[in-house]
Design a protein around this motif. Structure first.
Motif, mmCIF file in Angstrom:
data_model
loop_
_atom_site.group_PDB
_atom_site.id
_atom_site.type_symbol
_atom_site.label_atom_id
_atom_site.label_comp_id
_atom_site.label_asym_id
_atom_site.label_seq_id
_atom_site.Cartn_x
_atom_site.Cartn_y
_atom_site.Cartn_z
ATOM 1 N N LEU A 50 32.290 -55.053 44.914
ATOM 2 C CA LEU A 50 32.129 -53.672 45.391
ATOM 3 C C LEU A 50 33.089 -52.791 44.595
ATOM 4 O O LEU A 50 34.259 -53.156 44.420
ATOM 5 C CB LEU A 50 32.468 -53.539 46.875
ATOM 6 C CG LEU A 50 31.650 -54.379 47.859
ATOM 7 C CD1 LEU A 50 32.440 -55.607 48.293
ATOM 8 C CD2 LEU A 50 31.229 -53.574 49.072
ATOM 9 N N VAL A 51 32.604 -51.654 44.173
ATOM 10 C CA VAL A 51 33.411 -50.729 43.374
ATOM 11 C C VAL A 51 33.266 -49.323 43.948
ATOM 12 O O VAL A 51 32.143 -48.882 44.212
ATOM 13 C CB VAL A 51 32.921 -50.726 41.906
ATOM 14 C CG1 VAL A 51 33.644 -49.649 41.106
ATOM 15 C CG2 VAL A 51 33.105 -52.090 41.273
ATOM 16 N N ASN A 52 34.377 -48.660 44.142
ATOM 17 C CA ASN A 52 34.317 -47.248 44.529
ATOM 18 C C ASN A 52 33.871 -46.469 43.308
ATOM 19 O O ASN A 52 34.651 -46.224 42.385
ATOM 20 C CB ASN A 52 35.694 -46.768 45.016
ATOM 21 C CG ASN A 52 35.639 -45.325 45.479
ATOM 22 O OD1 ASN A 52 34.699 -44.600 45.162
ATOM 23 N ND2 ASN A 52 36.657 -44.912 46.231
ATOM 24 N N SER A 53 32.633 -46.082 43.284
ATOM 25 C CA SER A 53 32.067 -45.418 42.105
ATOM 26 C C SER A 53 32.007 -43.904 42.298
ATOM 27 O O SER A 53 31.405 -43.203 41.483
ATOM 28 C CB SER A 53 30.669 -45.985 41.838
ATOM 29 O OG SER A 53 29.852 -45.855 42.991
ATOM 30 N N GLY A 54 32.624 -43.406 43.381
ATOM 31 C CA GLY A 54 32.545 -41.966 43.652
ATOM 32 C C GLY A 54 33.822 -41.239 43.274
ATOM 33 O O GLY A 54 34.694 -41.778 42.583
ATOM 34 N N LYS A 55 33.930 -40.006 43.778
ATOM 35 C CA LYS A 55 35.040 -39.157 43.350
ATOM 36 C C LYS A 55 36.202 -39.153 44.328
ATOM 37 O O LYS A 55 37.232 -38.553 44.084
ATOM 38 C CB LYS A 55 34.529 -37.730 43.147
ATOM 39 C CG LYS A 55 33.389 -37.678 42.126
ATOM 40 C CD LYS A 55 33.543 -36.542 41.141
ATOM 41 C CE LYS A 55 32.648 -36.804 39.926
ATOM 42 N NZ LYS A 55 32.046 -35.585 39.372
ATOM 43 N N GLY A 56 36.042 -39.743 45.504
ATOM 44 C CA GLY A 56 37.154 -39.746 46.460
ATOM 45 C C GLY A 56 37.308 -41.125 47.057
ATOM 46 O O GLY A 56 36.986 -42.134 46.422
ATOM 47 N N LYS A 57 37.784 -41.166 48.267
ATOM 48 C CA LYS A 57 37.928 -42.450 48.954
ATOM 49 C C LYS A 57 36.554 -43.023 49.294
ATOM 50 O O LYS A 57 35.553 -42.298 49.338
ATOM 51 C CB LYS A 57 38.697 -42.267 50.262
ATOM 52 C CG LYS A 57 40.162 -41.932 50.129
ATOM 53 C CD LYS A 57 40.792 -41.936 51.532
ATOM 54 C CE LYS A 57 40.447 -43.233 52.261
ATOM 55 N NZ LYS A 57 40.909 -43.232 53.669
ATOM 56 N N THR A 75 35.294 -55.896 37.367
ATOM 57 C CA THR A 75 35.245 -56.720 38.573
ATOM 58 C C THR A 75 35.666 -58.161 38.320
ATOM 59 O O THR A 75 35.662 -58.986 39.238
ATOM 60 C CB THR A 75 33.827 -56.698 39.183
ATOM 61 O OG1 THR A 75 32.910 -57.130 38.185
ATOM 62 C CG2 THR A 75 33.463 -55.316 39.666
ATOM 63 N N THR A 76 35.999 -58.464 37.064
ATOM 64 C CA THR A 76 36.481 -59.814 36.746
ATOM 65 C C THR A 76 37.860 -59.783 36.105
ATOM 66 O O THR A 76 38.463 -60.837 35.912
ATOM 67 C CB THR A 76 35.544 -60.525 35.749
ATOM 68 O OG1 THR A 76 35.461 -59.716 34.571
ATOM 69 C CG2 THR A 76 34.173 -60.765 36.338
ATOM 70 N N LEU A 135 38.235 -65.203 45.690
ATOM 71 C CA LEU A 135 38.222 -64.279 44.562
ATOM 72 C C LEU A 135 38.191 -65.063 43.270
ATOM 73 O O LEU A 135 39.016 -65.955 43.043
ATOM 74 C CB LEU A 135 39.465 -63.403 44.611
ATOM 75 C CG LEU A 135 39.360 -62.345 45.722
ATOM 76 C CD1 LEU A 135 40.724 -62.009 46.273
ATOM 77 C CD2 LEU A 135 38.676 -61.106 45.157
ATOM 78 N N LEU A 136 37.256 -64.709 42.397
ATOM 79 C CA LEU A 136 37.025 -65.472 41.190
ATOM 80 C C LEU A 136 38.300 -65.611 40.352
ATOM 81 O O LEU A 136 38.628 -66.706 39.890
ATOM 82 C CB LEU A 136 35.923 -64.797 40.375
ATOM 83 C CG LEU A 136 35.480 -65.502 39.105
ATOM 84 C CD1 LEU A 136 35.045 -66.924 39.392
ATOM 85 C CD2 LEU A 136 34.348 -64.724 38.449
ATOM 86 N N ILE A 146 38.537 -51.344 43.549
ATOM 87 C CA ILE A 146 37.564 -52.391 43.220
ATOM 88 C C ILE A 146 37.819 -53.629 44.065
ATOM 89 O O ILE A 146 38.969 -54.068 44.194
ATOM 90 C CB ILE A 146 37.691 -52.781 41.727
ATOM 91 C CG1 ILE A 146 37.160 -51.658 40.844
ATOM 92 C CG2 ILE A 146 36.955 -54.091 41.435
ATOM 93 C CD1 ILE A 146 37.462 -51.863 39.378
ATOM 94 N N VAL A 147 36.782 -54.171 44.632
ATOM 95 C CA VAL A 147 36.864 -55.530 45.179
ATOM 96 C C VAL A 147 36.226 -56.426 44.147
ATOM 97 O O VAL A 147 35.007 -56.390 43.946
ATOM 98 C CB VAL A 147 36.138 -55.671 46.525
ATOM 99 C CG1 VAL A 147 36.281 -57.092 47.043
ATOM 100 C CG2 VAL A 147 36.676 -54.674 47.536
ATOM 101 N N PRO A 148 37.043 -57.226 43.472
ATOM 102 C CA PRO A 148 36.494 -57.993 42.350
ATOM 103 C C PRO A 148 35.552 -59.111 42.806
ATOM 104 O O PRO A 148 35.402 -59.377 43.988
ATOM 105 C CB PRO A 148 37.742 -58.552 41.666
ATOM 106 C CG PRO A 148 38.865 -58.402 42.623
ATOM 107 C CD PRO A 148 38.483 -57.393 43.664
#
Lengths: 207, 207, 207, 207, 207, 207
Positions: B147-154, E188-189, B170-171, B96-98
C-alpha cells in the motif's frame, strides 16, 4: 528518509509477530488437544526443529521383510498443526503391508524402487494396480488398503499423509490382538470360529 | 403454570451452558495451540474483555510516515478462536507499507481518507488500483501485497483479517534482517550481491 | 547461465499455476454450494474484481435513522471463499440496529464517529459498553446483539465479519413478519398475545 | 516365516499409535480451547468412557412439563473433538421448548412419541410442521427454533447436534434475565416497555 | 440363516453408498469451487484414476539445472478434496529453486540424493540447514523458502504438500514479470531502481 | 417514527439475505463436490424440505434379522453441508451389524429397546459394552465397530453421525465381494485361503 522511518513500522510488525502462529512446534510432553499439541516457545526453536534425520532404508531380509520408518508428529514435532507427515517403507522380496486404515488421513504413496501391488477397497469396487518406480497411488482417507512387494527384489516407497498424525490400524491387529470373545469376532466378521482362534493365537488376542 | 415450570428447563440449559464455548477469551499466558490459546474462565470475563480502545490515528510525520495499530489476539484476547482481527493504518504523505504477506489470513482494506495505491501480485498478474475514501480492496490469503500513499496529504485505512492472528511478513525483513549469507540471498533472489549487501546493512542482517 | 535456465522452472510452475485457487471470484449466477460459489475463470478477472466502491456514509435523517451498506459476497464477489466481509453502518441521532444474529459469523465493529451503545447477550450475562470513535467491540458468532446511537449527533461504524456472507437475522423480522399463528409465537416467547399481534401488524406478519 | 516377521511392523505401528488422536476424551478439569478440551491420557481410558447412561424419560407432569437430559461434552467427555452430541427431550401435554438458538450447531430432531409442532425462523419464511413418531426435522446452525407438544398426551424426542457442545440460548433468558435497562431492551426489540418489565420480573432480570 | 439375511443390510448400505464421498475425483472441466472441483461420476472411475505415472527424474544439465514434475490436482485429479499432493525436484550441480511461497500449503521435503541447502524465512529468524539423502525439512504454510544444490553432483527430492493444489509463487516472478511501474516496485521493496529495471528486463516485466 | 424508518434497514438486510447460506438444501441431481452438493434455489424450498418421514421400525424376523433406515443427504437433502445425519437400526433376536467403518464420520448410538453388545476396535484395545435402553455409545471417526443384539427379543437404536453422508464400509463387503485374487486377500489379511474362498463365494466376489 522514508526508508529510515519504515523501521518503525518494522518494529511494530515484528513485535506483533512474536505471538504469531507461523508454526507451532509440538510440546509433546504437554497434553494433546483435538487439533494438536500446545506449542513450544518460539525462543526455544532452532533450525534443527524443522529437520528430521534417518529417513533411510530400514533393515529387511527374508525373515524380516517389512520395515517402516515414520516421521509423524511424535517423531518430528515441527509437523504439529501443519497437516502433513511421511513415512519410509522398505519391503524385502515377498514383503507385505497387510490390510489397514488411517482413520484421519489420506495416503499418497511414491514408489521408489521395485514393484509393488497396491490398492484400496470400497463396498462396490477394489481399486488396485501394480506400480513401479516413479508411480504414485493415492488411498483416500479411511479406506482399507494394502501394499505387496510383487517383484523379484527389494521394493521401497515413501508414504505421505494429509495429517501430522495418521496412525495406522492394521486389520489383524484390530480383530485378533484384543480380548473380544472369539465367537463374537466370528459372528461379526462371518469368519469361521476356528479361523478366528487360529489368528487370535498368532496375534496375541485372548479368549 | 407452564411458565413457572419452564424455569426448570432454563435451569438445566443454563447449567449446561456453563462450559459452552460461545466464546473463548484467550489466556495469553498459557501455551498457544495450533488453533488458539486456552480460554480464560468465564467467571473472570467482563464486558471490558470484548472492547478494545485506542484504535485512533497513529502519529505520523515526514520523518515517520507509517503508523500501524494492531488489534490482533495478542492485543485483544477476545478475538481468540473467532477468525477475525483488525488494524489501523496511518500514512503520512509518501508513506509506504512495503511488500509483505500474511501467511494465514485474507486482508480486507477499508480506505478512510486520502488516496492509496494498493495491490497484490500473482505469478501471472499484478492486480492493483488507486483507491479513495469509501473504497475496499481485498488481498487473498498469502498473496504478496503493498500500500502506498499516492495522494497529496495523509491517508488512512482500516485493515481487517480473516484470522485472529494474521502476523505480517515484510519482504525486506525476511530477506535482509537475518544471518543467511549474502551470496545465498543473491543466488535465490537473482538480486545483485551488492544490492543484497546494501539492504542487509540497512535492515540489520549479518554477513 | 543458471538464470536463463531457471526460466524453465518458471514456465513449469506458472503453467501449474493456471488452475491454482489463489482466489476464487464468485460466479454468482451459478448455484451456490455449502462453501461458496463456483469460481469465475481466471482469464476474466481484472483488478476491478478486487475493489468495491461506495462504502460511504448512507443517507440518514430523523425519519430514516439507519443506513447499512453491505459488502458481502453478493455485492463483492471477490470475497468468495476468503472468510471475510464488511458493511458500513450510519445512524442518525436516536438510530438503532435492533437485536439480531449472524448465524455463521463473528462481527468485529469499528466505531468511526459518535457514541454507540452496543452489546451482546448470553444466557448468563449481557456484555455491553458505550463506545466512542476508536473503539472496537466483538460479537462472537451467533450471539444476539444490538447497536444504539446513544450520543447527541450522528454515529457511524464499520462492521467486519468472519464470513463472506454473514447474513443478518433481525429478531423482529424472525418473530413477527411471518405466518406463524400469533398464539404460537406468544406461547414460544412468553410475550402477551396482544403484544405479538401488535408487532405482527407492524412487521407484516399474517394471522 | 513372513507372518512372524510382520510382527515387527506391527510393533512399529502400534508404538507410533500410542500418541495418535483416534479419540481425545476430554480432561474437563483442564482449560478448554477454541476446539475442545485437552485429552485424558490413553492409559486412563476404559470402555466406560465411551458409554453414557440415563438417557431415559425425564420426569414431567402438568406443573413441570419440560425435561431435558443433555449428553454434551460436559456430561459425556468422550465426545470431545468428535463433532456430535445428543439430548433427550420429554414434554408433558402442553409442554413447550421456547424460542432458542444453538450458535454453533445444527440440530436434528427425531420424534419418539406424541405430536410435536416444531419449526425455525428465517427473515423471509417460517419453516414449521406438525411431526409424529418416526419423523425427523432439521434446524440449520444458528436458526431460531421452537418445539411444542401439540398432541393430547406426552411427547418425546431425541435431539442430536453437529457439535460436542451445542449450548442453548433461550430467547427469554437472553432478553429478560440480565441487567440491561428495560428501555434499552424495549428500544432494540420494539416490544412495549411494560411487556419488557413484566418479563424481566418473571425471568429474573434487573432494572 | 443369519448370514443370508445380512445381505439385505448389505444391499441397503451399498445403495446408500452410491452417493457417498469416499472420494471425489475431479471433473477438471467443470468450474472449480473454493474447496475443489465437482466430482466425476463414480461409474466412470477406474483404478487408473488413482495412479499417476512419470514421477521420474527430469532432464537437467548445466544449462538447464532445474526440473520440477508436479502431481497436483490438475495433473492427478484423484487428489481433489483429499488435502495432499506431491512433486519431484531434480537439480543439476548448482541448481537453485529460488525464493517462493505456497500460500495455501505446508511443504514437506524428502531428500533423495545429493546435498541440498534449504530453509525458510520469518521476520525474526532464518531457519536453514544443509540436508543429505534421508533428511526431511518442513516449510510451514505460506513461508518464503528456497532450495539450493550445495553439493558436488546432482540432487533430487520429493516435495509433498498439505493441499491438492499448492501453487507456487516465485518471488522474482511476482515482482519482476508484471506491469507494475518499476519505481513502484523499487519503493515497496527498497530495491534500487536500477536493480528493479535489470530484473524486469530479465523476467519479462514491462515498464 | 423510529420504528417506521427501521423498515428501511429491514429491507436492506432482507435483500442481502436472499443469497445467504443459512441452509443449502442439496440439488442431488447436480454434481457433488468435496464439501457437498450445490444448493437448490431458496425460492423452491418449503417446510417439507426440512422434514423426513418413515423413520420407523423396519421389518425384521428370524430370516431377516437386520433392518436399517438411513436418513443421509441422499434421502434427506436438507442435511447438505450441515454436518449431521441419522439412521434407524432394528435387530431381530440374534441380529448382527457386522464389523464396518464410516471413514468420514463419528457415530453416536442411542439404544431404544432391547440389549445390544457394541464396541469398536483400536490397535491396542477393544472398547465394548452391553447396552440397554437409555444408553449411548460413541464410535470415533473411522474406527472399526460392530453391534449385536445380545438380548432375548428385538432391539433397536438410533444412529447419528457427524456428517451428512457417513457411508458405511462393511468389512466383508470390502474383502470378499470384489475381484481381488483370493490369494492376495489371504496374504494381506493372514486369513487361510480356504476361508477367503468360502467367503468370496458367499459375498459375491470373483476369483
Amino acid at each position: 528518509m522514508k526508508i529510515i522511518c519504515a523501521f518503525f513500522l518494522f518494529t511494530i510488525l515484528s513485535t506483533s509477530h512474536a505471538s504469531v502462529n507461523d508454526f507451532c512446534v509440538a510440546d509433546t510432553k504437554a497434553s494433546d488437544t483435538p487439533t494438536g499439541y500446545p506449542c513450544k516457545p518460539v525462543s526455544e526453536i532452532t533450525s534443527d526443529d524443522f529437520v528430521f534425520h534417518g529417513f533411510v532404508a530400514g533393515n529387511t531380509n527374508s525373515s524380516n521383510p517389512v520395515a517402516l520408518t515414520p516421521a509423524f508428529v511424535t517423531q518430528f514435532p515441527a509437523l504439529n498443526g501443519l497437516g502433513v507427515s511421511a513415512a519410509r517403507l522398505d519391503l524385502a522380496q515377498g514383503g507385505i503391508v497387510p490390510m489397514h486404515t488411517h482413520p484421519g488421513a489420506t495416503e499418497l504413496v511414491i514408489i521408489l524402487e521395485g514393484e509393488i501391488n497396491a490398492g484400496f477397497l470400497t463396498p462396490t469396487s477394489a481399486y488396485s494396480k501394480t506400480l513401479k518406480s516413479g508411480d504414485l497411488i493415492v488411498f483416500p482417507q479411511g479406506m482399507l488398503h494394502f501394499l505387496v512387494n510383487s517383484g523379484k527384489g527389494k521394493a521401497s516407497a515413501f508414504l505421505t499423509f494429509s495429517s501430522a498424525n495418521p496412525g495406522a490400524q492394521l486389520l489383524d491387529n484390530l480383530l485378533f490382538s484384543n480380548n473380544l470373545p472369539s465367537d463374537l469376532v466370528a459372528q461379526t466378521t462371518f469368519l469361521d470360529l476356528a479361523q478366528v482362534k487360529k489368528l487370535k493365537a498368532r496375534f496375541g488376542g485372548r479368549y
